[in-house]
Design a protein around this motif. Structure first.
Motif, mmCIF file in Angstrom:
data_model
loop_
_atom_site.group_PDB
_atom_site.id
_atom_site.type_symbol
_atom_site.label_atom_id
_atom_site.label_comp_id
_atom_site.label_asym_id
_atom_site.label_seq_id
_atom_site.Cartn_x
_atom_site.Cartn_y
_atom_site.Cartn_z
ATOM 1 N N UNK A 173 -1.318 4.478 4.248
ATOM 2 C CA UNK A 173 -1.211 3.402 3.267
ATOM 3 C C UNK A 173 -2.130 3.716 2.099
ATOM 4 N N UNK A 174 -1.985 2.987 0.987
ATOM 5 C CA UNK A 174 -2.753 3.219 -0.241
ATOM 6 C C UNK A 174 -2.634 4.669 -0.692
ATOM 7 N N UNK A 175 -1.411 5.166 -0.653
ATOM 8 C CA UNK A 175 -1.112 6.559 -0.976
ATOM 9 C C UNK A 175 -0.654 6.664 -2.427
ATOM 10 N N UNK A 221 13.059 16.896 -9.186
ATOM 11 C CA UNK A 221 13.731 16.260 -8.048
ATOM 12 C C UNK A 221 12.828 16.163 -6.822
ATOM 13 N N UNK A 222 11.525 16.347 -7.008
ATOM 14 C CA UNK A 222 10.578 16.345 -5.892
ATOM 15 C C UNK A 222 9.691 15.104 -5.904
ATOM 16 N N UNK A 223 9.303 14.679 -4.704
ATOM 17 C CA UNK A 223 8.343 13.603 -4.530
ATOM 18 C C UNK A 223 7.051 14.222 -4.008
ATOM 19 N N UNK A 224 5.943 13.930 -4.665
ATOM 20 C CA UNK A 224 4.638 14.444 -4.275
ATOM 21 C C UNK A 224 3.784 13.282 -3.782
ATOM 22 N N UNK A 225 3.013 13.504 -2.718
ATOM 23 C CA UNK A 225 2.127 12.474 -2.192
ATOM 24 C C UNK A 225 0.719 13.016 -2.023
ATOM 25 N N UNK A 262 10.051 5.758 -2.478
ATOM 26 C CA UNK A 262 8.793 5.253 -1.937
ATOM 27 C C UNK A 262 8.441 5.987 -0.654
ATOM 28 N N UNK A 263 7.139 6.074 -0.433
ATOM 29 C CA UNK A 263 6.616 6.754 0.752
ATOM 30 C C UNK A 263 5.472 5.937 1.324
ATOM 31 N N UNK A 300 0.800 -1.224 0.000
ATOM 32 C CA UNK A 300 0.000 0.000 0.000
ATOM 33 C C UNK A 300 0.829 1.269 0.000
ATOM 34 N N UNK A 301 2.112 1.176 -0.266
ATOM 35 C CA UNK A 301 2.995 2.337 -0.336
ATOM 36 C C UNK A 301 2.884 2.954 -1.729
ATOM 37 N N UNK A 302 3.473 4.131 -1.902
ATOM 38 C CA UNK A 302 3.564 4.738 -3.219
ATOM 39 C C UNK A 302 5.021 4.770 -3.637
ATOM 40 N N UNK A 303 5.284 4.657 -4.944
ATOM 41 C CA UNK A 303 6.658 4.723 -5.443
ATOM 42 C C UNK A 303 6.653 5.448 -6.775
ATOM 43 N N UNK A 304 7.678 6.285 -6.992
ATOM 44 C CA UNK A 304 7.783 7.055 -8.226
ATOM 45 C C UNK A 304 9.241 7.233 -8.608
ATOM 46 N N UNK A 305 9.466 7.470 -9.885
ATOM 47 C CA UNK A 305 10.787 7.817 -10.381
ATOM 48 C C UNK A 305 10.989 9.304 -10.128
ATOM 49 N N UNK A 306 12.086 9.654 -9.463
ATOM 50 C CA UNK A 306 12.384 11.050 -9.127
ATOM 51 C C UNK A 306 13.751 11.406 -9.698
#
Length: 188
Positions: free
Chosen positions: A168-170, A177-181, A129-130, A116-122
């Motif tokens: 979770x489930x984010x 260079x930023x991570x957004x949630x 991951x967050x 249920x985590x989130x993951x992105x290319x930054x």
């Protein structure tokens, strides 16, 4: 991975979406099945210089109160028949420690197994991951980044006086260079 009835699957599906004239023909790629059945994992496409790219999968739920901390990659390159590409374990988390049989160093720091985590290319160089949930309702609000060319995890320590609560489930996305949630469940 998905859930069929009440069980996770190892299935990998493909459909051309761009340039298909508004229609897509889904096909299951049995040769590209994940090595473990998971659900609530993340998968991110990473472009490569040859234009084919890689698919990266992290974590997921493997049982009632079981999670994996595996980081896997499926490399699709020039001259590689997609049906013959296989998943490589890049990093493996077993019993509370890094017990990799991949490319990272055994015993190195890494995130706890979760789903249920989130993951992105930054930044084009890091898979970040967050959040997520671990066994028995443990929720996370940590940020970890896999350095693609460095084969290592780096925990990004928060220096904020205000930070997001564990969830979770984010949904997450990388922009420059930023991570957004956004969103997610913050309670059990």
């Amino acid at each position: 991975g998905a859930k069929a009835g009440n069980r996770a699957t190892q299935e990998v599906w493909h459909a051309p979406a761009v340039g298909s004239g508004g229609s897509a023909n889904w096909t299951m790629s049995a040769a590209n099945s994940l090595p473990v059945a998971v659900e609530r994992h993340t998968m991110v496409a990473v472009p490569t210089s040859d234009g084919y790219g890689e698919l990266w999968v992290y974590g997921g739920k493997t049982g009632v109160q079981e999670a994996t901390g595996d980081l896997l990659v499926l490399r699709m390159g020039a001259g590689v028949d997609p049906s013959s590409a296989t998943w490589q374990v890049v990093d493996r988390f077993v019993n509370g420690s890094n017990a990799t049989n991949g490319t990272s160093a055994a015993g190195a720091p890494q995130p706890n197994p979760r789903w249920g985590h989130g993951m992105a290319l930054v930044g084009g160089t890091h898979l970040c991951l967050f959040g997520g949930q671990g066994p028995w309702g443990v929720l996370y609000n940590d940020v970890w980044c896999w350095v693609i060319d460095g084969d290592e995890w780096k925990e990004i320590e928060s220096v904020s006086s205000v930070e997001p609560v564990a969830r979770y489930n984010v949904g997450v996305a990388g922009a420059a260079s930023d991570l957004w949630g956004f969103g997610g469940g913050a309670g059990a």
